[in-house]
Design an enzyme around this catalytic site. Structure first.
Site, PDB file in Angstrom:
ATOM      1  N   ASP A 199       0.801  -1.218   0.000  1.00 22.65           N
ATOM      2  CA  ASP A 199       0.000   0.000   0.000  1.00 22.65           C
ATOM      3  C   ASP A 199       0.841   1.277   0.000  1.00 22.65           C
ATOM      4  O   ASP A 199       0.313   2.352  -0.244  1.00 22.65           O
ATOM      5  CB  ASP A 199      -0.994   0.017   1.169  1.00 22.65           C
ATOM      6  CG  ASP A 199      -0.287  -0.085   2.509  1.00 22.65           C
ATOM      7  OD1 ASP A 199       0.951  -0.125   2.520  1.00 22.65           O
ATOM      8  OD2 ASP A 199      -0.977  -0.124   3.535  1.00 22.65           O
ATOM      9  N   ARG A 257      -4.673   4.754   6.480  1.00 18.23           N
ATOM     10  CA  ARG A 257      -4.936   4.585   5.047  1.00 18.23           C
ATOM     11  C   ARG A 257      -6.180   5.299   4.593  1.00 18.23           C
ATOM     12  O   ARG A 257      -6.840   5.990   5.358  1.00 18.23           O
ATOM     13  CB  ARG A 257      -5.060   3.082   4.734  1.00 18.23           C
ATOM     14  CG  ARG A 257      -3.845   2.324   5.173  1.00 18.23           C
ATOM     15  CD  ARG A 257      -3.549   1.169   4.313  1.00 18.23           C
ATOM     16  NE  ARG A 257      -4.519   0.953   3.259  1.00 18.23           N
ATOM     17  CZ  ARG A 257      -4.800  -0.234   2.750  1.00 18.23           C
ATOM     18  NH1 ARG A 257      -4.207  -1.293   3.239  1.00 18.23           N
ATOM     19  NH2 ARG A 257      -5.661  -0.362   1.774  1.00 18.23           N
TER      20      ARG A 257
HETATM   21  P1  FAD Z   1       3.526  -9.852  -7.249  1.00 16.03           P
HETATM   22  O1  FAD Z   1       2.755  -8.702  -6.800  1.00 16.03           O
HETATM   23  O2  FAD Z   1       3.644 -11.013  -6.344  1.00 16.03           O
HETATM   24  O3  FAD Z   1       2.884 -10.308  -8.601  1.00 16.03           O
HETATM   25  C1  FAD Z   1       3.220 -11.534  -9.216  1.00 16.03           C
HETATM   26  C2  FAD Z   1       2.114 -11.885 -10.194  1.00 16.03           C
HETATM   27  O4  FAD Z   1       2.540 -13.015 -10.927  1.00 16.03           O
HETATM   28  C3  FAD Z   1       0.816 -12.259  -9.517  1.00 16.03           C
HETATM   29  O5  FAD Z   1      -0.250 -11.575 -10.126  1.00 16.03           O
HETATM   30  C4  FAD Z   1       0.729 -13.766  -9.704  1.00 16.03           C
HETATM   31  O6  FAD Z   1      -0.607 -14.216  -9.841  1.00 16.03           O
HETATM   32  C5  FAD Z   1       1.508 -13.960 -10.976  1.00 16.03           C
HETATM   33  N1  FAD Z   1       2.122 -15.295 -11.071  1.00 16.03           N
HETATM   34  C6  FAD Z   1       2.837 -15.932 -10.119  1.00 16.03           C
HETATM   35  N2  FAD Z   1       3.277 -17.111 -10.585  1.00 16.03           N
HETATM   36  C7  FAD Z   1       2.839 -17.211 -11.851  1.00 16.03           C
HETATM   37  C8  FAD Z   1       2.974 -18.198 -12.852  1.00 16.03           C
HETATM   38  N3  FAD Z   1       3.658 -19.324 -12.628  1.00 16.03           N
HETATM   39  N4  FAD Z   1       2.390 -17.974 -14.036  1.00 16.03           N
HETATM   40  C9  FAD Z   1       1.691 -16.828 -14.284  1.00 16.03           C
HETATM   41  N5  FAD Z   1       1.523 -15.870 -13.361  1.00 16.03           N
HETATM   42  C10 FAD Z   1       2.108 -16.057 -12.169  1.00 16.03           C
HETATM   43  N6  FAD Z   1       5.234  -3.572  -0.694  1.00 16.03           N
HETATM   44  C11 FAD Z   1       5.312  -2.236  -0.557  1.00 16.03           C
HETATM   45  O7  FAD Z   1       5.971  -1.575  -1.337  1.00 16.03           O
HETATM   46  N7  FAD Z   1       4.676  -1.605   0.444  1.00 16.03           N
HETATM   47  C12 FAD Z   1       3.934  -2.273   1.344  1.00 16.03           C
HETATM   48  O8  FAD Z   1       3.371  -1.676   2.235  1.00 16.03           O
HETATM   49  C13 FAD Z   1       3.825  -3.666   1.212  1.00 16.03           C
HETATM   50  N8  FAD Z   1       3.055  -4.367   2.035  1.00 16.03           N
HETATM   51  C14 FAD Z   1       2.896  -5.695   1.826  1.00 16.03           C
HETATM   52  C15 FAD Z   1       2.082  -6.377   2.671  1.00 16.03           C
HETATM   53  C16 FAD Z   1       1.902  -7.712   2.510  1.00 16.03           C
HETATM   54  C17 FAD Z   1       1.042  -8.403   3.481  1.00 16.03           C
HETATM   55  C18 FAD Z   1       2.527  -8.412   1.461  1.00 16.03           C
HETATM   56  C19 FAD Z   1       2.295  -9.888   1.270  1.00 16.03           C
HETATM   57  C20 FAD Z   1       3.350  -7.743   0.600  1.00 16.03           C
HETATM   58  C21 FAD Z   1       3.549  -6.390   0.789  1.00 16.03           C
HETATM   59  N9  FAD Z   1       4.371  -5.658  -0.027  1.00 16.03           N
HETATM   60  C22 FAD Z   1       4.507  -4.311   0.145  1.00 16.03           C
HETATM   61  C23 FAD Z   1       5.106  -6.331  -1.062  1.00 16.03           C
HETATM   62  C24 FAD Z   1       4.438  -6.199  -2.395  1.00 16.03           C
HETATM   63  O9  FAD Z   1       3.137  -6.713  -2.401  1.00 16.03           O
HETATM   64  C25 FAD Z   1       5.272  -6.943  -3.394  1.00 16.03           C
HETATM   65  O10 FAD Z   1       6.614  -6.606  -3.192  1.00 16.03           O
HETATM   66  C26 FAD Z   1       4.868  -6.569  -4.785  1.00 16.03           C
HETATM   67  O11 FAD Z   1       3.549  -6.941  -5.038  1.00 16.03           O
HETATM   68  C27 FAD Z   1       5.789  -7.238  -5.762  1.00 16.03           C
HETATM   69  O12 FAD Z   1       5.340  -7.037  -7.040  1.00 16.03           O
HETATM   70  P2  FAD Z   1       5.626  -8.109  -8.167  1.00 16.03           P
HETATM   71  O13 FAD Z   1       4.916  -7.610  -9.359  1.00 16.03           O
HETATM   72  O14 FAD Z   1       7.076  -8.344  -8.239  1.00 16.03           O
HETATM   73  O15 FAD Z   1       5.021  -9.462  -7.643  1.00 16.03           O
END
Ligand code: FAD
Length: 664
Positions: free
Chosen positions: A50, A278
């Site tokens: 967030d 928030r």
């Molecule tokens: P993700 O958001 O994990 O996206 C990965 C995507 O890939 C997903 O949509 C998934 O469905 C898809 N996927 C996965 N495997 C496959 C596959 N094999 N084939 C096809 N699709 C696939 N970050 C902050 O900056 N601030 C915060 O306050 C914060 N709070 C958080 C609180 C919690 C409880 C959690 C769990 C995380 C938090 N984060 C926060 C971290 C943040 O959510 C992640 O760092 C961020 O979402 C990473 O982005 P991403 O696109 O790398 O991965």
């Protein structure tokens, strides 16, 4: 026995979280034939990340959708620290600004990830004319890379082959844990097993819904359990800790006075808590769960964790204040650990971005931001290479630039989370406890890093600063292959650091006197920019230098054909606005003429007093000499590539050599 359908695209993105969507945004902006697939059937609607740090907002603004986030979000202005007094009762011990002062026109804001993904999706739709859409419920099942085609970056070479499967609806929508009606994040948290292998196994009996996708480049943005990373055999290095934290998004009912402030609360004996106010009256609480410990396998048993015991832990920490809730929007739990990927790319063909290459605790609000910024770094480079404009070697700078940031992030998080999860020291002799003065110091110091503004990319073909571009710690050679690498003259713009993002001060449009933040003019449209600090154009010798520089620019067989197409030009002078005429005092190339639309009135600016918003003092802020100016080149991501003198000699040669090192 129908043949599996085959199709081709230039860039395949796996995963549509913040990293994947940022990459797709670049693809849409640059007109690249890209596909983006995600195994989930829907986007997320609540919870997860967030916090949006300053740098992310500057990036959103450069695409043109920051205003949506800025309006909807809750703004974080102050951070309060609560610590035990000599009787062990918590009290407010400090207030500090939430972000460093005077660094940007933005401050940190909070808005949940689902909304941010929405802004991306709308932007991608608009700029790709609906040709790039997230294909949901699609699972890649196998990946092969044709080694023979690897070095061939020509337009007809598709070395990557991925078999994808379209999932059934029930496979694509994850079940909530604990049968609760409140959505929880456990299925995506690091306490949950990944279900990718399960889905692949189930799918082996299904026929007719497969597709073979051939791509030139592929980017795995598929999160912490990254399937792409595992196909490449790359690892994340690092260890989990014993610290388990719960997260609640609730509308709190409480007498705690700082519930609408960001707070770090350290209790004497019961652990720590972080308050993040928030949007829509919601508050996110990060709560240390001291009573839950990992088992022999090193993992905590997630069936023990429910909103009930998370709120009980919070109540103990925040006592003597009361804290309850009627409405819970989302909850999750995670185990703190810091891990970073060994490799960020496979031969500049398959890349990994975001949580796929770095994971850490979420409290410092970094994960989504750093993930988006990985993709922001990679997207324009891929686009320029796919279009055949830039040398494929620029792709090596992705790993050399971003792995270092990931490592810094891991170090920062390690320190921050240790200080946060530790028991506060009773007095100076209590060595086992955490000194609250040290915590405050680490927070204030870490603020610059956490804002995303301290990123400083090393010397390379894209950053003309002194330093060894052939040795990036991991052995990557990111010097230019053409001729010897050009080195800029940093002293001419002391505060526009090569390798860092272009800072922002207010200037006025010469043609209509409207004030702008200069950074607003560095749009993310895939173009480099020559920023001419033209100095005092009313002084004859300076005007002469400007004219000669512009003559060289127009006469350059290498740069001229790319002007305004791939390289835009912005001018900021320091003479009095009212004594200068746009058409009389500036060479045409600085405000080019178009047969249909006339002169360009949006390329020349002045550092002068405005009617309503004061004087930006841009030259002073940038550390540029008001008489003589200088020339700066920014990359498509607003990072500074080159600084040199504004003259027809060294200055122009520097700019030209910089571009010769990059463009084909
Ligand atoms: P993700 O958001 O994990 O996206 C990965 C995507 O890939 C997903 O949509 C998934 O469905 C898809 N996927 C996965 N495997 C496959 C596959 N094999 N084939 C096809 N699709 C696939 N970050 C902050 O900056 N601030 C915060 O306050 C914060 N709070 C958080 C609180 C919690 C409880 C959690 C769990 C995380 C938090 N984060 C926060 C971290 C943040 O959510 C992640 O760092 C961020 O979402 C990473 O982005 P991403 O696109 O790398 O991965």
């Amino acid at each position: 026995n129908t043949k599996t359908p085959e199709s081709k695209c230039d860039v395949l993105i796996v995963g549509a979280g913040p990293a994947g969507l940022m990459l797709a945004t670049w693809m849409a902006r640059c007109g690249i034939n890209a596909r983006i697939v995600d195994k989930r059937g829907t986007k997320i609607y609540a919870g997860q990340a967030d916090g949006l740090q300053i740098r992310s907002l500057e990036i959103f603004d450069s695409f043109g959708f920051c205003d949506r986030a800025w309006k909807e979000a809750n703004h974080m202005i102050e951070m309060c620290m609560w610590n035990p007094d000599s009787d062990g009762v918590i009290r407010r011990s400090d207030r500090v600004p939430d972000v460093p002062i005077g660094m940007s026109r933005f401050q940190q804001i909070v808005l949940h990830q689902g909304r941010i993904e929405r802004f991306f999706l709308d932007h991608i739709k608009k700029h790709s004319k609906n040709s790039i859409q997230v294909e949901r419920g699609v699972l890649p099942e196998s990946l092969s890379v044709d080694e023979k085609l690897m070095g061939d970056h020509s337009t007809s070479s598709y070395p990557i082959k991925v078999k994808i499967r379209h999932l059934t609806e029930e496979e694509a929508i994850p079940a909530q844990s604990n049968g609760s009606s409140v959505s929880d994040g456990l299925f995506r948290s690091n306490l949950a097993e990944d279900d990718t292998d399960d889905l692949i196994r189930k799918g082996q009996s299904k026929a007719g819904t497969d597709e073979i996708l051939k791509a030139k480049y592929m980017v795995g943005c598929d999160g912490a359990h990254s399937w792409t990373r595992r196909q490449l055999g790359f690892e994340l290095h690092g260890e989990p800790t014993d610290f388990i934290w719960g997260v609640l998004d609730i509308i709190p009912i409480t007498d705690f006075p700082d519930i609408r402030m960001r707070c770090a609360v350290h209790s004497a004996e019961n652990g720590s808590l972080m308050v993040i106010p928030r949007e829509n009256k919601l508050v996110r609480l990060y709560i240390q769960l001291k009573e839950i410990k990992p088992d022999a396998s090193g993992r905590a048993d997630r069936s023990q964790i429910k909103p009930d015991n998370i709120i009980k832990a919070a109540q103990k920490i925040i006592a003597p204040y009361n804290l309850t809730y009627e409405y819970c929007d989302w909850w999750t739990a995670y185990q703190i650990g810091q891990r970073v990927g060994t490799n960020f790319d496979y031969n500049s063909r398959v890349f990994l971005a975001g949580d796929a290459v770095h994971t850490h605790s979420p409290k410092a609000g970094q994960g989504m931001n750093v993930s988006m910024q990985d993709a922001y770094n990679l997207g324009w480079k891929l686009s320029l290479v796919v279009k055949g404009l830039a040398k494929p070697e620029i792709l090596k700078t992705y790993q050399s630039e971003r792995r270092r940031i990931a490592q810094d992030l891991i170090d920062f998080d390690h320190k921050f989370s240790r200080l946060f999860s530790g028991r506060p020291a009773i007095d100076v002799l209590d060595e086992a406890g955490v000194s609250m003065a040290e915590f405050k110091q680490a927070f204030v110091k870490g603020n610059m890093f956490a804002s995303g503004l301290s990123v400083d990319y090393g010397a390379s073909m894209l950053v003309a600063k002194a330093g060894d571009a052939t040795e990036q710690g991991d052995g990557t050679d990111v010097s230019s292959t053409s001729k010897s690498r050009i080195i800029g003259t940093q002293d001419l713009a002391a505060n526009i650091k090569m390798g860092m993002r272009f800072p922002s001060f207010k200037v006025l449009n010469q043609a209509d006197a409207r004030p702008w933040h200069l950074q607003e003019k560095l749009r993310s449209d895939g173009r480099f920019r020559i920023v001419l600090f033209a100095g005092n154009v009313l002084a004859a010798p300076q005007k002469e230098r400007l004219d000669v520089f512009c003559e060289k620019m127009v006469a350059s067989a290498f740069v001229q054909p790319r002007l305004y197409k791939d390289i835009a030009v912005l001018t900021v002078h320091s003479a009095k606005r009212t004594e200068v005429e746009l058409l009389r005092d500036f060479p045409d190339v600085l405000h080019p003429f178009d047969e249909r639309t006339g002169w360009d009135y949006n390329s020349v600016y002045v550092d002068d007093e405005s009617y309503h918003e004061g004087h930006g003092q841009a030259y002073e802020g940038y550390g540029v000499d008001k008489e003589h100016g200088c020339v700066v080149v920014t990359r498509p991501d607003q990072y500074v590539g080159f600084v040199g003198p504004l003259d027809g000699g060294e200055g122009w040669t520097g700019v030209e050599s910089y571009f010769e090192g990059i463009f084909v």
